[in-house]
Write an enzyme that holds these catalytic residues in place. Sequence first.
Site, mmCIF file in Angstrom:
data_model
loop_
_atom_site.group_PDB
_atom_site.id
_atom_site.type_symbol
_atom_site.label_atom_id
_atom_site.label_comp_id
_atom_site.label_asym_id
_atom_site.label_seq_id
_atom_site.Cartn_x
_atom_site.Cartn_y
_atom_site.Cartn_z
ATOM 1 N N CYS A 77 66.132 65.343 31.670
ATOM 2 C CA CYS A 77 66.815 64.343 30.888
ATOM 3 C C CYS A 77 67.247 65.007 29.534
ATOM 4 C CB CYS A 77 66.432 62.969 31.096
ATOM 5 S SG CYS A 77 67.543 61.790 30.331
ATOM 6 N N HIS A 169 66.986 61.602 36.497
ATOM 7 C CA HIS A 169 65.254 61.204 36.397
ATOM 8 C C HIS A 169 64.965 61.368 37.836
ATOM 9 C CE1 HIS A 169 64.825 59.701 32.421
ATOM 10 N NE2 HIS A 169 66.024 59.237 32.445
ATOM 11 N N GLU A 171 62.071 61.358 38.856
ATOM 12 C CA GLU A 171 60.877 60.393 39.130
ATOM 13 C C GLU A 171 61.461 59.181 39.504
ATOM 14 O OE1 GLU A 171 61.826 59.944 34.730
ATOM 15 O OE2 GLU A 171 62.060 61.459 36.172
#
Length: 192
Positions: A77, A169, A171
């Site tokens: 990011c 992202h 995650e």
Amino acid sequence: MIAIIDYGLGNISNVTRAIQHLGYDVILTCNDKDVQKAEAIVLPGVGHFQDAMHSIEEKSIKDMLKNIHDKPVIGICLGMQLLFQHSAEGDVSGLELVPGNIVPIQSSHPIPHLGWNELKSTHPLLQSDVYFVHSYQAEMSEYVVAYADYGTKIPGVIQYRNYIGIQFHPEKSGTYGLEILNQALKGGFIND
């Protein structure tokens, strides 16, 4: 062991959990000795480019990252954006590890680019829906290995030498996001 650079701005806990879920040991650090021992280095980030660069320079992280040539350095990011030469967000220089600049997203779609979007790439792993949250983007270049269409092409993954940038992202992008993160930790998506 994976070294996550903790410079005070970042989604450290989510990224840490994701990397641990992949089976890696993790250390949060700004220490050069820890970074040298690591298999890969992760530079997470959320927030403002100028604030992040101020913190990075204050902690002498820039020179440390410039001297890593033999292992993956992964920006996530804002961390991806920091890898570049310059950002229009705050009109400030970046880490200057990847050629190119960060510019505002120019799209007829709502800004920020928020939510799920499909990656487009010739790499089979990089053809999935992933979760984006950002208002600035890298310029399109030969270093883009996957992009998303948001009324304009948005670089989603870049790789230049051992430097890998992931704009979305991983995650927060489910199983595919974790697979992409794992491949980045192993060295990325292109062969030099």
